[in-house]
Design an enzyme around this catalytic site. Structure first.
Site, PDB file in Angstrom:
ATOM      1  N   LYS A   1      -7.548  -3.152   3.254  1.00 19.93           N
ATOM      2  CA  LYS A   1      -6.251  -2.549   3.552  1.00 19.93           C
ATOM      3  C   LYS A   1      -5.872  -2.912   4.977  1.00 19.93           C
ATOM      4  O   LYS A   1      -6.746  -3.052   5.833  1.00 19.93           O
ATOM      5  CB  LYS A   1      -6.331  -1.029   3.402  1.00 19.93           C
ATOM      6  CG  LYS A   1      -7.350  -0.368   4.314  1.00 19.93           C
ATOM      7  CD  LYS A   1      -7.343   1.153   4.163  1.00 19.93           C
ATOM      8  CE  LYS A   1      -8.502   1.763   4.930  1.00 19.93           C
ATOM      9  NZ  LYS A   1      -8.672   3.186   4.744  1.00 19.93           N
TER      10      LYS A   1
ATOM     11  N   ARG B   1      -8.905  10.924  -7.244  1.00 17.43           N
ATOM     12  CA  ARG B   1     -10.103  10.170  -6.862  1.00 17.43           C
ATOM     13  C   ARG B   1     -11.262  11.088  -6.562  1.00 17.43           C
ATOM     14  O   ARG B   1     -12.391  10.644  -6.437  1.00 17.43           O
ATOM     15  CB  ARG B   1      -9.805   9.213  -5.713  1.00 17.43           C
ATOM     16  CG  ARG B   1      -9.500   9.883  -4.418  1.00 17.43           C
ATOM     17  CD  ARG B   1      -8.967   8.851  -3.459  1.00 17.43           C
ATOM     18  NE  ARG B   1      -9.863   8.630  -2.348  1.00 17.43           N
ATOM     19  CZ  ARG B   1      -9.548   7.882  -1.296  1.00 17.43           C
ATOM     20  NH1 ARG B   1      -8.381   7.273  -1.246  1.00 17.43           N
ATOM     21  NH2 ARG B   1     -10.382   7.737  -0.314  1.00 17.43           N
TER      22      ARG B   1
ATOM     23  N   ARG C   1     -16.787  -1.278  -0.983  1.00 20.13           N
ATOM     24  CA  ARG C   1     -17.705  -2.395  -0.732  1.00 20.13           C
ATOM     25  C   ARG C   1     -16.983  -3.506  -0.004  1.00 20.13           C
ATOM     26  O   ARG C   1     -15.780  -3.698  -0.195  1.00 20.13           O
ATOM     27  CB  ARG C   1     -18.226  -2.938  -2.054  1.00 20.13           C
ATOM     28  CG  ARG C   1     -19.306  -2.075  -2.642  1.00 20.13           C
ATOM     29  CD  ARG C   1     -19.510  -2.497  -4.075  1.00 20.13           C
ATOM     30  NE  ARG C   1     -19.498  -1.332  -4.914  1.00 20.13           N
ATOM     31  CZ  ARG C   1     -20.581  -0.742  -5.364  1.00 20.13           C
ATOM     32  NH1 ARG C   1     -21.742  -1.200  -5.055  1.00 20.13           N
ATOM     33  NH2 ARG C   1     -20.500   0.324  -6.122  1.00 20.13           N
TER      34      ARG C   1
ATOM     35  N   LYS D   1       0.879  -1.173   0.000  1.00 14.10           N
ATOM     36  CA  LYS D   1       0.000   0.000   0.000  1.00 14.10           C
ATOM     37  C   LYS D   1       0.913   1.218   0.000  1.00 14.10           C
ATOM     38  O   LYS D   1       1.511   1.575   1.007  1.00 14.10           O
ATOM     39  CB  LYS D   1      -0.911   0.003   1.235  1.00 14.10           C
ATOM     40  CG  LYS D   1      -1.910   1.143   1.206  1.00 14.10           C
ATOM     41  CD  LYS D   1      -2.871   1.076   2.381  1.00 14.10           C
ATOM     42  CE  LYS D   1      -4.030   2.039   2.250  1.00 14.10           C
ATOM     43  NZ  LYS D   1      -3.679   3.427   2.044  1.00 14.10           N
TER      44      LYS D   1
ATOM     45  N   GLU E   1      -1.118   4.425  -8.097  1.00 16.56           N
ATOM     46  CA  GLU E   1      -0.715   5.278  -6.990  1.00 16.56           C
ATOM     47  C   GLU E   1       0.577   5.968  -7.423  1.00 16.56           C
ATOM     48  O   GLU E   1       1.554   5.310  -7.787  1.00 16.56           O
ATOM     49  CB  GLU E   1      -0.491   4.419  -5.734  1.00 16.56           C
ATOM     50  CG  GLU E   1      -0.205   5.216  -4.487  1.00 16.56           C
ATOM     51  CD  GLU E   1      -1.467   5.761  -3.787  1.00 16.56           C
ATOM     52  OE1 GLU E   1      -2.583   5.665  -4.341  1.00 16.56           O
ATOM     53  OE2 GLU E   1      -1.310   6.297  -2.676  1.00 16.56           O
TER      54      GLU E   1
ATOM     55  N   ARG F   1      -3.781   8.670  -5.402  1.00 17.73           N
ATOM     56  CA  ARG F   1      -4.432   7.903  -6.454  1.00 17.73           C
ATOM     57  C   ARG F   1      -4.530   8.727  -7.718  1.00 17.73           C
ATOM     58  O   ARG F   1      -4.987   9.871  -7.684  1.00 17.73           O
ATOM     59  CB  ARG F   1      -5.839   7.574  -5.949  1.00 17.73           C
ATOM     60  CG  ARG F   1      -6.627   6.622  -6.813  1.00 17.73           C
ATOM     61  CD  ARG F   1      -6.415   5.255  -6.269  1.00 17.73           C
ATOM     62  NE  ARG F   1      -7.222   4.246  -6.891  1.00 17.73           N
ATOM     63  CZ  ARG F   1      -8.082   3.475  -6.213  1.00 17.73           C
ATOM     64  NH1 ARG F   1      -8.288   3.665  -4.933  1.00 17.73           N
ATOM     65  NH2 ARG F   1      -8.734   2.513  -6.829  1.00 17.73           N
TER      66      ARG F   1
END
Ligand code: AMP
Length: 575
Positions: free
Chosen positions: A431, A278, A425, A258, A308, A263
């Site tokens: 994460k 985003r 969702r 991560k 990213e 983004r």
């Protein structure tokens, strides 16, 4: 085509109804009743007005009329002096009520005013948005005054509120979505509400979705991703243990670093590259280096990539945290210098569209195959995200620790069979990062400092979201920088960002329109009567300003409740 006629007063009735209740279900019923009528008697685009807009969400232009111009238009429409209006404004403090007051007075004398139609209001708003350059102010004033001149008191109130971007009827996106389902598919409401959300995430255009829904299920299902336009991205849920990650995503799962950047959705159509954050903002101009990299290395004619973008130190060749490079998103000048001083690497983790075909419905494994075919490993330029596929908790934990050692935020665990699902969702992406007590919140108020910090807003009231409302969870005054030379956002910059958003002022304290998102850490969070969320953070500190985050990205009241429970239990992520 027959021109549709509907009086603006019908919208006003809905606004008043929505304003009068805080209950989501009541709001939904009011909206559903009206949407039924709108589907038959109105233009699909008028639906934007319910959210105080006249354009789709991917269009980031706002009406954005200043208070000053609105006051000028009120003066012009009713033949009153600016100074008199200013006097009332200071007393009332709300432009909507002010417009209502003056339009209400006028009504008794002006018997010849025409009934205001929705199309008149909508078209004037659109024209106002389009006027630029010399003569813009007088042109806009005339268009606004024309509306006020024909408006009843209540109509004037909502015209003014829409113009200044403060409709204040408290409707969340989800409520509109559920109301469309209720209005048009009352027998399959639940199922259709999900379909409407999926269609909305792809189109980013409420009118397109509403029009399709009015035609039926099939039309709704035909809505697909559009190349070259900003889109809503897929988001993970949070877990604290690797076991839970596998339970949610299945075994084996894909595990990736991560990255601590931001983004960027990359669109490439031939030689034309555009970049979106985003929150659907176009940042192509800020990143000519990324555009060049994509043109040079990405082996596809047409493609939408999800990535990213991470900063690195050109001397030490190590990754830098988001805060260090965040100014690259904000700054619109000195781009070349920024490009040199703050270079970035693009880590591509998904491909959503490839050479004429949407890959949204394909499984991650298939999308990853395409990705590896078209994205080369060009260190410090562009590369596929680091990924392993495993069913071993041990291996996953090892990978997690490695990621942290490299300075990444943690890991993402992804369901290999899942398609690309926009929004947050459960069941597809998760994460995991160290339990750091951090939250993303929006600033709703601020306070001027004293002494040498006198001109700056130096402490900030921050809020979470709850069904379209923003509830305060604390006040924070540390974390920003005093001096420009230091890395990171300064108090002066934050003051500049917040000042145009001020809605009211009382002594040193101001309330601002919720727009500026910040990431914070805190020592503890607990129940407290001090703030209207019922919770308060202890020792909060701003870690960064997030210009790339949308209001819908901030923590919800439910997230806060989970954090409170977690703090009580003292849960650990390694468990
Ligand atoms: P959060 O904002 O904490 O919910 O985390 C989601 C964000 O992590 C995404 O919006 C991306 O900006 C970022 N991210 C970093 N690395 C990855 C990755 N490998 N896959 C997906 N998202 C990632």
């Amino acid at each position: 085509m027959v021109k549709k006629e509907m009086n603006y007063s019908e919208f006003v009735e809905v606004y008043e109804g929505l304003y009068a209740t805080t209950k989501r279900l009541e709001k939904e019923t009011i909206l559903a009743g009206f949407l039924n009528k709108l589907a038959k008697e109105g233009e699909p685009e008028w639906i934007y007005l319910l959210r105080g807009k006249v354009t789709p969400d991917y269009d980031d232009r706002l009406l954005g009329i200043s208070d000053k111009l609105t006051i000028k238009a009120i003066a012009f429409a009713f033949g009153i002096r600016d100074t008199e209006i200013m006097k009332s404004y200071r007393k009332v403090g709300d432009l909507g009520e002010l417009a209502e007051e003056f339009a209400g007075k006028k009504k008794q004398t002006n018997l010849f005013a025409k009934r205001l139609t929705v199309s008149k209001v909508f078209n004037n708003f659109r024209k106002i948005m389009g006027i630029e350059g010399k003569g813009a102010v007088s042109g806009k004033t005339a268009l606004i005054a024309e509306l006020f001149g024909n408006a009843t008191g209540k109509e004037a109130k909502y015209i003014a509120r829409t113009l200044v971007g403060q409709l204040r009827v408290g409707v969340a996106d989800a409520t509109v979505r559920d109301a469309i389902a209720e209005a048009l598919f009352p027998d399959e409401k639940k199922e259709m509400s999900v379909k409407i959300e999926v269609a909305y995430d792809m189109a980013n255009d409420l009118a397109v979705v509403f029009e399709a829904a009015s035609k039926g299920k099939k039309a709704l299902e035909k809505i697909d991703i559009v190349l070259g336009r900003p889109m809503n991205v897929m988001l993970p849920v949070k877990v604290t243990e690797i076991k839970e990650a596998f339970r949610i995503c299945g075994k084996p799962a894909a595990i990736e670093h991560k990255y601590d950047g931001f983004r960027v959705v990359i669109n490439k159509v031939g030689n034309d590259v555009s970049l979106f954050t985003r929150r659907l903002e176009n940042v192509t101009k800020q990143f000519p280096d990324v555009v060049r990299t994509v043109k040079k290395y990405v082996k596809a004619r047409e493609v939408i990539l999800d990535s990213e973008v991470v900063g690195y130190d050109p001397k030490t060749k190590t990754m830098r945290p988001f805060e260090a490079i965040s100014q690259r998103i904000r700054r619109k000048y000195d781009i070349e210098k920024l490009e040199r001083d703050l270079p970035v690497e693009v880590n591509v983790f998904d491909v959503i569209y490839y050479n004429g075909k949407s890959l949204m419905q394909e499984a991650l494994t298939k999308r990853r195959k395409v990705l590896e075919k078209i994205i080369p490993h060009e260190k410090w330029k562009i590369r596929p995200s680091m990924q392993i596929v495993t069913d071993s908790e041990e291996k996953a934990l090892e990978f997690y620790k490695e990621a942290l050692k490299l300075g990444e935020e943690g890991i993402m665990v992804k369901n290999l069979n899942a398609n690309y699902q926009q929004g947050r969702r459960v069941g597809y992406w998760v994460k995991m990062k160290p339990a750091a007590n951090d939250l993303d919140l929006v600033i709703t108020g601020a306070e001027y400092g004293s002494g040498k910090r006198g001109g700056w807003l130096t402490s900030y009231i921050v809020a979470c979201q709850s069904n379209g409302d923003y509830l305060d969870v604390g006040k924070v005054s540390s974390g920003l920088k005093e001096l420009e030379q230091e890395e990171g956002t300064t108090y002066a910059e934050m003051t500049k960002l917040l000042k145009p958003l001020i809605e009211s002022e009382k002594g040193k304290v101001v309330r601002v329109k919720p727009k500026i998102v910040v990431s914070l850490t805190y020592q503890n969070i607990q129940g407290s009567p001090t703030y209207n969320s019922g919770f308060a953070m202890r020792f909060p500190r701003i870690t960064h300003y997030r210009p790339d985050y949308h209001l819908k990205d901030i923590a919800t009241l439910d997230d806060i409740k989970i954090e409170v429970k977690r703090a009580q239990k003292g849960m650990s992520h390694l468990g």
